[in-house]
Motif scaffolding. Sequence first.
Motif, PDB file in Angstrom:
ATOM      1  N   ASN A  23       0.846  -1.079  -0.123  1.00 47.04           N
ATOM      2  CA  ASN A  23       0.084   0.015  -0.147  1.00 47.04           C
ATOM      3  C   ASN A  23       0.822   1.273   0.121  1.00 47.04           C
ATOM      4  OD1 ASN A  23      -2.245   1.634   0.219  1.00 47.04           O
ATOM      5  ND2 ASN A  23      -2.553   1.163   2.226  1.00 47.04           N
ATOM      6  N   GLN A  24       0.325   2.355  -0.445  1.00 43.66           N
ATOM      7  CA  GLN A  24       1.254   3.686  -0.482  1.00 43.66           C
ATOM      8  C   GLN A  24       0.803   4.774   0.642  1.00 43.66           C
ATOM      9  OE1 GLN A  24       1.066   5.101  -4.398  1.00 43.66           O
ATOM     10  NE2 GLN A  24       2.389   3.722  -5.320  1.00 43.66           N
ATOM     11  N   ASP A  25       0.838   3.991   1.683  1.00 41.63           N
ATOM     12  CA  ASP A  25       0.402   5.094   2.789  1.00 41.63           C
ATOM     13  C   ASP A  25       1.355   4.734   4.069  1.00 41.63           C
ATOM     14  OD1 ASP A  25      -0.995   7.116   4.059  1.00 41.63           O
ATOM     15  OD2 ASP A  25      -2.804   5.631   4.515  1.00 41.63           O
ATOM     16  N   LEU A  26       2.552   5.354   3.911  1.00 37.39           N
ATOM     17  CA  LEU A  26       3.473   5.092   4.883  1.00 37.39           C
ATOM     18  C   LEU A  26       3.648   6.408   5.466  1.00 37.39           C
ATOM     19  CD1 LEU A  26       6.300   3.385   3.003  1.00 37.39           C
ATOM     20  CD2 LEU A  26       4.519   2.359   4.533  1.00 37.39           C
ATOM     21  N   LYS A  27       4.023   6.431   6.991  1.00 40.62           N
ATOM     22  CA  LYS A  27       3.996   7.558   7.793  1.00 40.62           C
ATOM     23  C   LYS A  27       5.416   7.394   8.562  1.00 40.62           C
ATOM     24  CE  LYS A  27       2.295   9.775  12.083  1.00 40.62           C
ATOM     25  NZ  LYS A  27       1.215   9.708  12.860  1.00 40.62           N
ATOM     26  N   ILE A  51       9.108   4.282  10.807  1.00 38.48           N
ATOM     27  CA  ILE A  51       8.323   4.207   9.463  1.00 38.48           C
ATOM     28  C   ILE A  51       7.173   3.148   9.790  1.00 38.48           C
ATOM     29  CG2 ILE A  51       8.149   3.955   7.063  1.00 38.48           C
ATOM     30  CD1 ILE A  51      10.855   4.706   6.834  1.00 38.48           C
ATOM     31  N   VAL A  52       5.916   3.773   9.802  1.00 35.74           N
ATOM     32  CA  VAL A  52       4.766   2.966  10.178  1.00 35.74           C
ATOM     33  C   VAL A  52       4.165   2.764   8.825  1.00 35.74           C
ATOM     34  CG1 VAL A  52       2.904   2.287  11.555  1.00 35.74           C
ATOM     35  CG2 VAL A  52       4.857   3.312  12.535  1.00 35.74           C
ATOM     36  N   CYS A  53       3.434   1.680   8.619  1.00 34.23           N
ATOM     37  CA  CYS A  53       2.451   1.660   7.323  1.00 34.23           C
ATOM     38  C   CYS A  53       1.048   1.632   8.061  1.00 34.23           C
ATOM     39  CB  CYS A  53       2.429   0.214   6.591  1.00 34.23           C
ATOM     40  SG  CYS A  53       0.909  -0.031   5.285  1.00 34.23           S
ATOM     41  N   ARG A  54       0.390   2.529   7.413  1.00 33.62           N
ATOM     42  CA  ARG A  54      -1.006   3.115   8.102  1.00 33.62           C
ATOM     43  C   ARG A  54      -2.156   2.087   7.659  1.00 33.62           C
ATOM     44  NH1 ARG A  54      -1.653   9.491   6.959  1.00 33.62           N
ATOM     45  NH2 ARG A  54       0.129  10.015   8.336  1.00 33.62           N
ATOM     46  N   LYS A  55      -1.848   1.174   6.715  1.00 31.81           N
ATOM     47  CA  LYS A  55      -2.822   0.196   6.135  1.00 31.81           C
ATOM     48  C   LYS A  55      -2.848  -1.152   7.202  1.00 31.81           C
ATOM     49  CE  LYS A  55      -5.518  -2.287   3.282  1.00 31.81           C
ATOM     50  NZ  LYS A  55      -6.777  -1.967   2.750  1.00 31.81           N
ATOM     51  N   CYS A  56      -1.535  -1.945   7.223  1.00 31.75           N
ATOM     52  CA  CYS A  56      -1.450  -2.824   7.993  1.00 31.75           C
ATOM     53  C   CYS A  56      -0.879  -2.619   9.238  1.00 31.75           C
ATOM     54  CB  CYS A  56      -0.685  -3.900   7.243  1.00 31.75           C
ATOM     55  SG  CYS A  56       1.125  -3.320   6.731  1.00 31.75           S
ATOM     56  N   SER A  57      -0.586  -1.283   9.857  1.00 25.24           N
ATOM     57  CA  SER A  57       0.040  -1.120  10.843  1.00 25.24           C
ATOM     58  C   SER A  57       1.260  -1.701  11.466  1.00 25.24           C
ATOM     59  CB  SER A  57      -1.170  -1.541  12.180  1.00 25.24           C
ATOM     60  OG  SER A  57      -2.185  -0.776  11.796  1.00 25.24           O
ATOM     61  N   SER A  58       2.117  -1.997  10.331  1.00 25.08           N
ATOM     62  CA  SER A  58       3.577  -2.835  10.841  1.00 25.08           C
ATOM     63  C   SER A  58       4.537  -1.660  10.612  1.00 25.08           C
ATOM     64  CB  SER A  58       3.541  -3.942   9.809  1.00 25.08           C
ATOM     65  OG  SER A  58       3.755  -3.448   8.404  1.00 25.08           O
ATOM     66  N   ILE A  59       5.475  -1.852  11.495  1.00 26.90           N
ATOM     67  CA  ILE A  59       6.624  -1.154  11.499  1.00 26.90           C
ATOM     68  C   ILE A  59       7.591  -1.427  10.460  1.00 26.90           C
ATOM     69  CG2 ILE A  59       8.662  -0.321  12.965  1.00 26.90           C
ATOM     70  CD1 ILE A  59       6.977  -0.540  15.423  1.00 26.90           C
ATOM     71  N   VAL A  63      16.095  -2.937   7.635  1.00 27.38           N
ATOM     72  CA  VAL A  63      16.344  -4.109   6.633  1.00 27.38           C
ATOM     73  C   VAL A  63      15.469  -4.236   5.673  1.00 27.38           C
ATOM     74  CG1 VAL A  63      16.684  -6.577   6.726  1.00 27.38           C
ATOM     75  CG2 VAL A  63      17.125  -5.274   8.653  1.00 27.38           C
ATOM     76  N   LYS A  64      14.115  -3.639   5.669  1.00 23.81           N
ATOM     77  CA  LYS A  64      13.258  -4.190   4.487  1.00 23.81           C
ATOM     78  C   LYS A  64      13.234  -2.710   3.745  1.00 23.81           C
ATOM     79  CE  LYS A  64      10.730  -7.546   6.811  1.00 23.81           C
ATOM     80  NZ  LYS A  64       9.215  -7.908   7.062  1.00 23.81           N
ATOM     81  N   TRP A  65      13.742  -1.693   4.014  1.00 19.45           N
ATOM     82  CA  TRP A  65      13.664  -0.275   3.151  1.00 19.45           C
ATOM     83  C   TRP A  65      14.004  -0.616   1.810  1.00 19.45           C
ATOM     84  CZ3 TRP A  65      16.071   3.905   6.634  1.00 19.45           C
ATOM     85  CH2 TRP A  65      15.211   4.320   7.733  1.00 19.45           C
ATOM     86  N   THR A  66      13.354  -0.249   1.001  1.00 17.09           N
ATOM     87  CA  THR A  66      13.676  -0.342  -0.486  1.00 17.09           C
ATOM     88  C   THR A  66      14.376   1.022  -0.822  1.00 17.09           C
ATOM     89  OG1 THR A  66      11.604   0.963  -1.116  1.00 17.09           O
ATOM     90  CG2 THR A  66      11.474  -1.462  -1.307  1.00 17.09           C
TER      91      THR A  66
END
Length: 118
Positions: A23-27, A51-59, A63-66
């Motif tokens: 999803n394209q909704d990161l904070k 950095i938190v995803c607002r859709k799935c609420s995962s941090i 390591v996972k950054w693009t």
Amino acid sequence: MAKEKLMAIKEADLKNNCPECFNQDLKLTFYQKHSYGAFFHKTTNEVINQIVCRKCSSIIYPVKWTDDIERMFDYYQKTVTPEKKSTKPTFLCYMLILLFMVSLGTGIYFYLGGTIEF
């Protein structure tokens, strides 16, 4: 015992894809660490990010950054201006200093016999 609190100093909405749900909704949020004690309030230079995803609420951990997320992070990191490192006394500290000065003055007054001549 001192309490530590993270104060948000900058927030940014990112339009990058989440590595978990795409999803394209990161904070992106930057925090500065503050320490509250009984006698002093300290502001540190330590800045923490999240950095938190607002859709799935995962941090989203680094390591996972693009590459796109990393570029946006570097840009916003340059714009962050934290408060200066400082230590401020609390009301309790001022009251203890005042109490010490009054008791010291009273002790000197009674030590001199209760009479002060000019």
